[in-house]
Write a protein that holds these residues in place. Structure first.
Motif, PDB file in Angstrom:
ATOM      1  N   SER A  27       2.062   0.259 -14.899  1.00 38.59           N
ATOM      2  CA  SER A  27       1.836  -0.258 -13.554  1.00 38.59           C
ATOM      3  C   SER A  27       2.160   0.788 -12.499  1.00 38.59           C
ATOM      4  N   LEU A  39      -4.574  -1.842  -8.313  1.00 40.95           N
ATOM      5  CA  LEU A  39      -3.574  -2.221  -9.302  1.00 40.95           C
ATOM      6  C   LEU A  39      -3.537  -3.735  -9.467  1.00 40.95           C
ATOM      7  N   MET A  43      -4.136  -5.653 -12.892  1.00 41.03           N
ATOM      8  CA  MET A  43      -3.195  -6.614 -13.463  1.00 41.03           C
ATOM      9  C   MET A  43      -3.887  -7.916 -13.844  1.00 41.03           C
ATOM     10  N   ALA A 241      -0.076  -7.076  -6.934  1.00 45.17           N
ATOM     11  CA  ALA A 241       0.458  -5.867  -7.557  1.00 45.17           C
ATOM     12  C   ALA A 241       1.964  -5.755  -7.323  1.00 45.17           C
ATOM     13  N   VAL A 245       4.814  -6.066 -10.320  1.00 46.19           N
ATOM     14  CA  VAL A 245       5.716  -4.941 -10.633  1.00 46.19           C
ATOM     15  C   VAL A 245       7.172  -5.383 -10.491  1.00 46.19           C
TER      16      VAL A 245
END
Length: 248
Positions: A27, A39, A43, A241, A245
């Protein structure tokens, strides 16, 4: 014997930790290479694969570890046959979901990106289960080679895929690289010849063993991952994102 058990314990704990650390590193690398919006879309692709894998997990490899006849070549061929069928089913489900997901999540991955993910379960279904059979004797070296090697192959594919594609589509190819490496390494460390066997009694046995595990996996998905679907539908991709994360 004690040193062997200690080494096995280290591998049994260390490889899953490596896999989770690699997922976080993936990531971070994607965030640097393609930016937060892309991102978030990437995901979403990874989340879709995770859903299909968890929803179809009947624990055939765990049956090999627990069954009295888990060391038999016949049972292994039957479980490998069940793995192939699981991979085919997962691929068909992803192909069917691709246009639906493309419509549900506006400005997200295209249907073609979701459809490409069908290669992941299709490849994983071809794995040789000898590395799991080795665990019956508390030998975790083959598992470390297969799962650890696949994790390293995934990590090595991140930046080349991001450089070539420049957006979330790189995630699909990274996941495919991971699945291909896992399958290739599982055959490389195997001692037995790869055989497949499919029968109604064997599939029924896998179902009886794995149905509670599959239900548990679905509940775990709802507990640990379903909130990301809500974030994806309610907010923008950069928010997804950041949220993903932080949870990782």
């Amino acid at each position: 014997m004690i040193r062997r058990a200690q080494k096995g314990r280290v591998l049994a704990w260390g490889v899953p930790i490596l896999a989770e650390a690699a997922a976080l590193g993936r990531s971070i690398a994607f965030a640097w290479a393609i930016g937060p919006d892309e991102l978030g879309r990437a995901m979403m692709l990874a989340l879709t694969v995770r859903l299909v894998e968890m929803a179809s997990d009947l624990g055939a490899d765990r049956l090999m570890l627990q069954a009295r006849d888990g060391n038999s070549a016949v049972l292994q061929a039957e479980l490998q046959g069940a793995f192939v069928l699981r991979g085919l089913l997962g691929a068909l489900v992803l192909l069917a979901l691709a246009p639906v997901l493309a419509v549900l999540f506006a400005d997200g991955p295209a249907a073609s990106s979701y459809a490409l993910l069908a290669l992941v379960p299709l490849l994983r279904g071809l794995a040789h289960l000898d590395f799991r059979r080795a665990e019956r004797g508390f030998r975790y070296g083959p598992m470390a080679v297969v799962e650890g090697g696949a994790t390293l192959a995934m990590a090595a594919a991140i930046l080349p895929a991001a450089a070539m594609l420049g957006d979330h589509r790189a995630m699909a190819w990274v996941l495919i690289a991971h699945a291909a490496a896992l399958v290739g390494l599982s055959h490389a460390v195997s001692l037995r010849r790869y055989r497949l066997r499919v029968s109604i009694p064997s599939l029924s046995r896998v179902w009886r063993f794995g149905a509670p595990l599959m239900l548990n996996a679905l509940l775990m998905f709802v507990t640990f991952y379903a909130d990301r679907l809500i974030v994806a539908s309610a907010y923008d991709w950069a928010t997804l994102a950041l949220y993903g994360v932080v949870l990782q």
